[in-house]
Write an enzyme that holds these catalytic residues in place. Structure first.
Site, PDB file in Angstrom:
ATOM      1  N   HIS A  64       4.774  81.233  15.121  1.00 16.12           N
ATOM      2  CA  HIS A  64       4.768  80.661  16.456  1.00 16.12           C
ATOM      3  C   HIS A  64       5.892  81.281  17.303  1.00 16.12           C
ATOM      4  O   HIS A  64       6.821  81.900  16.769  1.00 16.12           O
ATOM      5  CB  HIS A  64       4.919  79.143  16.372  1.00 16.12           C
ATOM      6  CG  HIS A  64       3.672  78.470  15.872  1.00 16.12           C
ATOM      7  ND1 HIS A  64       3.553  77.110  15.762  1.00 16.12           N
ATOM      8  CD2 HIS A  64       2.473  78.984  15.465  1.00 16.12           C
ATOM      9  CE1 HIS A  64       2.342  76.804  15.314  1.00 16.12           C
ATOM     10  NE2 HIS A  64       1.669  77.925  15.110  1.00 16.12           N
TER      11      HIS A  64
ATOM     12  N   GLU B 264       8.415  80.096  18.919  1.00 12.53           N
ATOM     13  CA  GLU B 264       9.795  79.658  18.662  1.00 12.53           C
ATOM     14  C   GLU B 264      10.390  80.429  17.483  1.00 12.53           C
ATOM     15  O   GLU B 264      11.553  80.838  17.502  1.00 12.53           O
ATOM     16  CB  GLU B 264       9.828  78.154  18.336  1.00 12.53           C
ATOM     17  CG  GLU B 264       9.248  77.245  19.418  1.00 12.53           C
ATOM     18  CD  GLU B 264       7.745  77.006  19.274  1.00 12.53           C
ATOM     19  OE1 GLU B 264       7.015  77.970  18.962  1.00 12.53           O
ATOM     20  OE2 GLU B 264       7.301  75.864  19.491  1.00 12.53           O
TER      21      GLU B 264
ATOM     22  N   CYS C 153       7.650  74.006  13.934  1.00 10.22           N
ATOM     23  CA  CYS C 153       8.704  74.635  14.740  1.00 10.22           C
ATOM     24  C   CYS C 153       9.819  73.649  15.073  1.00 10.22           C
ATOM     25  O   CYS C 153      10.964  74.050  15.287  1.00 10.22           O
ATOM     26  CB  CYS C 153       8.109  75.211  16.016  1.00 10.22           C
ATOM     27  SG  CYS C 153       7.019  76.598  15.684  1.00 10.22           S
TER      28      CYS C 153
ATOM     29  N   ALA D 120     -39.998  85.407  37.144  1.00  7.36           N
ATOM     30  CA  ALA D 120     -41.197  85.522  37.987  1.00  7.36           C
ATOM     31  C   ALA D 120     -42.303  84.603  37.460  1.00  7.36           C
ATOM     32  O   ALA D 120     -42.177  84.012  36.380  1.00  7.36           O
ATOM     33  CB  ALA D 120     -41.677  86.964  38.013  1.00  7.36           C
ATOM     34  N   ALA D 121     -43.377  84.479  38.226  1.00  5.52           N
ATOM     35  CA  ALA D 121     -44.462  83.564  37.863  1.00  5.52           C
ATOM     36  C   ALA D 121     -45.065  83.889  36.491  1.00  5.52           C
ATOM     37  O   ALA D 121     -45.505  82.995  35.767  1.00  5.52           O
ATOM     38  CB  ALA D 121     -45.541  83.593  38.943  1.00  5.52           C
TER      39      ALA D 121
ATOM     40  N   TRP E 190     -34.996  92.343  35.075  1.00  4.15           N
ATOM     41  CA  TRP E 190     -33.656  91.775  35.218  1.00  4.15           C
ATOM     42  C   TRP E 190     -33.559  91.201  36.605  1.00  4.15           C
ATOM     43  O   TRP E 190     -33.809  91.922  37.558  1.00  4.15           O
ATOM     44  CB  TRP E 190     -32.576  92.845  35.024  1.00  4.15           C
ATOM     45  CG  TRP E 190     -32.643  93.501  33.702  1.00  4.15           C
ATOM     46  CD1 TRP E 190     -33.252  94.673  33.389  1.00  4.15           C
ATOM     47  CD2 TRP E 190     -32.059  92.999  32.499  1.00  4.15           C
ATOM     48  NE1 TRP E 190     -33.084  94.950  32.071  1.00  4.15           N
ATOM     49  CE2 TRP E 190     -32.350  93.930  31.496  1.00  4.15           C
ATOM     50  CE3 TRP E 190     -31.311  91.864  32.177  1.00  4.15           C
ATOM     51  CZ2 TRP E 190     -31.909  93.752  30.179  1.00  4.15           C
ATOM     52  CZ3 TRP E 190     -30.891  91.702  30.876  1.00  4.15           C
ATOM     53  CH2 TRP E 190     -31.194  92.635  29.887  1.00  4.15           C
TER      54      TRP E 190
ATOM     55  N   ALA F 155     -30.191  69.354  31.104  1.00 10.25           N
ATOM     56  CA  ALA F 155     -29.674  68.337  30.178  1.00 10.25           C
ATOM     57  C   ALA F 155     -28.147  68.248  30.271  1.00 10.25           C
ATOM     58  O   ALA F 155     -27.575  67.153  30.305  1.00 10.25           O
ATOM     59  CB  ALA F 155     -30.110  68.656  28.749  1.00 10.25           C
TER      60      ALA F 155
HETATM   61  C1  AOF Z   1       0.543  78.451  18.271  1.00 10.41           C
HETATM   62  N1  AOF Z   1       1.581  79.218  18.673  1.00 10.41           N
HETATM   63  O1  AOF Z   1       3.645  79.481  19.392  1.00 10.41           O
HETATM   64  C2  AOF Z   1       2.842  77.299  19.063  1.00 10.41           C
HETATM   65  C3  AOF Z   1       1.751  76.482  18.659  1.00 10.41           C
HETATM   66  O2  AOF Z   1      -2.864  77.122  13.637  1.00 10.41           O
HETATM   67  P1  AOF Z   1      -1.407  76.799  13.531  1.00 10.41           P
HETATM   68  O3  AOF Z   1      -1.032  76.114  12.297  1.00 10.41           O
HETATM   69  O4  AOF Z   1      -0.587  78.016  13.798  1.00 10.41           O
HETATM   70  O5  AOF Z   1      -1.064  75.744  14.645  1.00 10.41           O
HETATM   71  C4  AOF Z   1      -1.594  75.847  15.890  1.00 10.41           C
HETATM   72  C5  AOF Z   1      -1.109  74.680  16.734  1.00 10.41           C
HETATM   73  O6  AOF Z   1       0.308  74.627  16.796  1.00 10.41           O
HETATM   74  C6  AOF Z   1      -1.568  74.819  18.160  1.00 10.41           C
HETATM   75  O7  AOF Z   1      -2.849  74.256  18.366  1.00 10.41           O
HETATM   76  C7  AOF Z   1      -0.492  74.061  18.929  1.00 10.41           C
HETATM   77  O8  AOF Z   1      -0.841  72.689  18.980  1.00 10.41           O
HETATM   78  C8  AOF Z   1       0.767  74.211  18.079  1.00 10.41           C
HETATM   79  N2  AOF Z   1       1.797  75.130  18.642  1.00 10.41           N
HETATM   80  N3  AOF Z   1       0.637  77.120  18.259  1.00 10.41           N
HETATM   81  O9  AOF Z   1      -0.486  78.973  17.908  1.00 10.41           O
HETATM   82  C9  AOF Z   1       2.733  78.710  19.059  1.00 10.41           C
HETATM   83  N4  AOF Z   1       4.023  76.775  19.455  1.00 10.41           N
HETATM   84 ZN    ZN Z   2       4.948  75.833  15.929  1.00  9.81          ZN
END
Ligand code: AOF
Ligand code: ZN
Length: 346
Positions: A56, A58, A90, A168-169, A175, A281
């Protein structure tokens, strides 16, 4: 405005820019950026999420900062996660690194990952949320929508003649729109994670439902192809080729189909390209969030309408849409008008 607010604001702008670094996939994970500010306000680390399964944002920023993360302010576009999913939480990583303050743009709408803010507060870290929150939500528009609503965002796309005919009909429909409009459609398909049609369209039109480039070959990561409807389908239809995965949902109920796509397939943005019955729908169920119409300067005078009976008998009951964008796609003989609309609520 205090100097530290200005620094954090600038850092959040930078984090938002990092989040949308070109090449970062739109699905299935959100795009996230993070900037770490040292006590003097200088950037000591930054990073962004590169896609599902990778660290992630962070964690990327903490890696760069190393020991300099101690006492730093983490400025992050999404609330730090609190769960162990594809990677670890994180919130814990920030606490372990000794970060003193966390500034969050968007609170996490994903129930599986939310709660990072509370964990940080319990650990004695100062936390602020909401800075540029709308901008951050817009970066992950369909992801945010899906988690807030428990269903994917739905874009209904269709192409018609000037007099609103999509075939068309005699039933021929290739296209209606110009080659330039069809190329444009493929760009929009590529922004979604799901292509949806009904069994009828598969039987009659036999579409491949892939994202294709100029040479008509599939390009990039392909959306999931979904056919909905109770009827059995012949296996030789192009939607069942190996260009992309395909799911047949044996239901006629739009709400149920969308719930399944969110809950079982982690889908956030459906591109609805079904025929008039399926479109009607979804519209009647209030499950169209955006309409994309390509209008060709062509007349048929008879033929199939783009949308089936909506049960509207009088003008007062008309379904109104708000025009948000009008663009001429293609030039000369290929020029079509593309309109993007949103239903007006209430
Ligand atoms: C991310 N990137 O930098 C942060 C996220 O699939 P995971 O386990 O990596 O987790 C995904 C979830 O983690 C994501 O849906 C979000 O809620 C949280 N934060 N995710 O992919 C990041 N900080
Ligand atoms: Zn995270």
């Amino acid at each position: 405005m205090t100097e530290s607010f200005t620094r954090e604001y600038d850092a959040m702008r930078r984090a938002l820019a990092l989040a949308v670094t070109p090449g970062v996939p739109l699905h299935p994970n959100p795009r996230v950026g993070c900037v770490l500010l040292g006590p003097d306000g200088s950037i000591v680390g930054e990073g962004y999420h590169h896609g599902a399964g990778t660290p992630h944002a962070e964690v990327e920023a903490l890696k760069v900062a190393g020991e300099l993360a101690r006492g730093a302010t983490a400025v992050v576009t999404l609330e730090p996660c609190n769960h162990t999913g594809r990677t670890g939480p994180c919130s814990r990583a920030l606490i372990a690194a000794g970060v003193a303050r966390v500034v969050i743009a968007q609170r996490d709408p994903n129930p599986q990952a939310a709660g990072g803010m509370e964990t940080l507060l319990e650990a004695g870290i100062e936390v602020d949320a909401g800075l540029l929150a709308d901008e951050a939500a817009e970066v992950n528009r369909s992801w945010t929508f899906a988690h807030r609503n428990g269903r994917p965002f739905v874009t209904w796309k269709f192409a018609t003649t000037l007099d609103g005919r999509s075939a068309a009909a005699d039933g021929t429909s290739r296209w209606v729109s110009s080659p330039a409009a069809r190329r444009d459609t493929h760009l929009l398909r590529g922004l979604c994670d799901t292509m949806l049609v009904g069994t009828n369209t598969v039987e009659v039109d036999d579409p491949q439902l892939t994202v294709r480039g100029d040479d008509d070959q599939p390009v990039g990561e392909q959306p999931l192809r979904v056919v909905m409807g109770e009827r059995d389908l012949p296996e030789d239809r192009r939607v069942f080729d190996d260009a992309a995965p395909t799911v047949h949902l044996r239901t006629q109920d739009p709400a149920e189909a969308l719930r399944t796509l969110y809950a079982d397939h982690d889908r956030h943005h459906v591109f609805l390209e079904g025929g008039p019955t399926l479109a009607a729908a979804f519209l009647q169920a209030g499950l169209v969030d955006e309409v994309v119409a390509y209008v060709a300067p062509m007349l048929l005078g008879s033929g199939r309408s783009a949308v089936g009976d909506l049960g509207i008998g009088t003008i007062a009951d008309a379904l109104h849409l708000r025009l948000v964008d009008t663009t001429v796609v293609g030039e000369g003989a290929e020029a079509n008008v593309r309109m993007i609309m949103r239903p007006t609520k209430g």
